[in-house]
Motif scaffolding. Structure first.
Motif, short mmCIF file in Angstrom:
data_model
loop_
_atom_site.label_atom_id
_atom_site.label_comp_id
_atom_site.label_asym_id
_atom_site.label_seq_id
_atom_site.Cartn_x
_atom_site.Cartn_y
_atom_site.Cartn_z
N HIS A 1 -17.98 -12.13 44.65
CA HIS A 1 -19.35 -12.65 44.64
C HIS A 1 -19.70 -13.15 46.04
O HIS A 1 -18.89 -13.81 46.69
N TRP A 2 -20.89 -12.80 46.51
CA TRP A 2 -21.37 -13.34 47.78
C TRP A 2 -21.96 -14.73 47.55
O TRP A 2 -22.95 -14.89 46.86
N ASN A 3 -21.30 -15.74 48.11
CA ASN A 3 -21.80 -17.11 48.06
C ASN A 3 -22.81 -17.31 49.20
O ASN A 3 -22.50 -17.04 50.35
N GLN A 4 -23.99 -17.77 48.86
CA GLN A 4 -25.02 -18.06 49.86
C GLN A 4 -25.02 -19.57 50.12
O GLN A 4 -25.48 -20.34 49.30
N TRP A 5 -24.48 -19.95 51.27
CA TRP A 5 -24.32 -21.36 51.60
C TRP A 5 -25.39 -21.83 52.57
O TRP A 5 -25.83 -21.07 53.43
N ALA A 6 -25.76 -23.11 52.46
CA ALA A 6 -26.54 -23.78 53.50
C ALA A 6 -26.03 -25.22 53.60
O ALA A 6 -25.87 -25.90 52.58
N PHE A 7 -25.77 -25.64 54.82
CA PHE A 7 -25.29 -26.99 55.09
C PHE A 7 -26.32 -27.67 56.01
O PHE A 7 -26.47 -27.27 57.17
N VAL B 1 -26.83 -18.05 60.27
CA VAL B 1 -28.05 -18.49 60.96
C VAL B 1 -27.98 -20.00 61.12
O VAL B 1 -27.84 -20.72 60.13
N VAL B 2 -28.07 -20.48 62.34
CA VAL B 2 -28.07 -21.92 62.61
C VAL B 2 -29.44 -22.31 63.14
O VAL B 2 -29.92 -21.75 64.13
N THR B 3 -30.08 -23.26 62.46
CA THR B 3 -31.42 -23.70 62.80
C THR B 3 -31.42 -25.17 63.16
O THR B 3 -30.85 -25.99 62.42
N TYR C 1 -29.25 -30.01 61.95
CA TYR C 1 -29.15 -28.56 61.90
C TYR C 1 -29.00 -28.09 60.46
O TYR C 1 -28.47 -28.80 59.61
N ARG C 2 -29.43 -26.86 60.22
CA ARG C 2 -29.04 -26.13 59.02
C ARG C 2 -28.11 -25.00 59.45
O ARG C 2 -28.46 -24.17 60.30
N PHE C 3 -26.90 -24.97 58.89
CA PHE C 3 -25.96 -23.88 59.07
C PHE C 3 -25.98 -23.06 57.78
O PHE C 3 -25.52 -23.53 56.73
N ALA C 4 -26.54 -21.88 57.82
CA ALA C 4 -26.60 -20.99 56.66
C ALA C 4 -25.66 -19.82 56.89
O ALA C 4 -25.59 -19.28 58.00
#
Length: 234
Positions: A153-159, A230-232, A78-81
């Motif tokens: 600051h808005w941190n844009q994360w993706a795991f 968003v979880v993909t 999965y990608r957890f964004a």
């Protein structure tokens, strides 16, 4: 809602998403506040747009959690964004704060578990913490530094997470603001009947009164924002 951008975006099926533009957190399976904190949806601060989820935990000696969670989404990759925001007046402290976590279930002896994966902040630095079992009840830990926090600051994360199994190692790659900031390979959960479930918000374990850990109270509320989850599956 704040846009999520990251490198190597997963090309797959969206299995969960919430930008909070509904004005509620009803898309989440559960909401939990321990103590006198709150979960609200309000206009996004700073460079955000639209609405975002605001989590608050007061420093009053009894409050320690304000989170939303979605049930297990299954094994696999999965990608957890998500985007999160910490205000400029955030108090840097050695008390570790979990901002996102993937949580397991009680162990074979009935004891609670540390989250298999957690995004935490301590002393102004981001960390990824990973836990796994070496026997039915012994938990091991790895800590991966993810760099200094930016406030206001808005941190844009993706795991990108591939869950380990009894026979195959797992993998985690972490991106912040489009750049890779950490990676881990190996066991990354407790191999229970269900995959870990995802939570975001604020959790300060050391503030839990049940732990009987003294700490000074009366400081400002701990506040964090989340958006554009968003979880993909890929």
């Amino acid at each position: 809602a704040a846009p999520v951008t990251s490198a190597a975006a997963a090309d797959g099926t969206v299995v969960f998403a919430d930008d909070f533009e509904s004005g509620t957190v009803s898309a989440w399976t559960r909401q939990r506040v321990d103590g006198n904190g709150s979960i609200t949806v309000a206009p996004a601060p700073a460079g955000g747009s639209g609405l975002a989820a605001r989590f608050s935990v007061p420093d009053d000696g009894v409050s320690y959690r304000s989170e939303v969670a979605v049930n297990s989404l299954g094994w696999g990759s999965y990608r957890f964004a998500l985007a999160d925001y910490l205000p400029a007046d955030w108090v840097r402290t050695s008390t570790e704060t979990i901002l996102a976590q993937w949580h397991g279930y009680p162990l074979a002896d009935g004891s609670d578990t540390k989250p298999p994966i957690a995004l935490t902040l301590k002393d102004g630095g981001w960390r990824l913490k990973v836990h796994w079992l070496t026997d039915p009840t012994t938990v091991q830990e790895a800590v991966i530094p993810l760099g200094d926090a930016q406030f206001d600051h808005w941190n844009q994360w993706a795991f990108d997470i591939t869950w380990s199994t009894d026979t195959t190692p797992g993998a985690i790659t972490v991106y912040r603001d489009g750049a890779q900031v950490g990676a881990y390979s190996g066991l990354n959960n407790y191999h229970q009947n269900q995959s870990p479930y995802f939570k975001t918000g604020i959790y300060r374990a050391n503030w839990n009164p049940a732990k009987n850990i003294p700490y000074p109270t009366g400081g400002p509320d701990v506040v964090a924002w989340s958006d554009s989850v968003v979880v993909t599956r890929y």
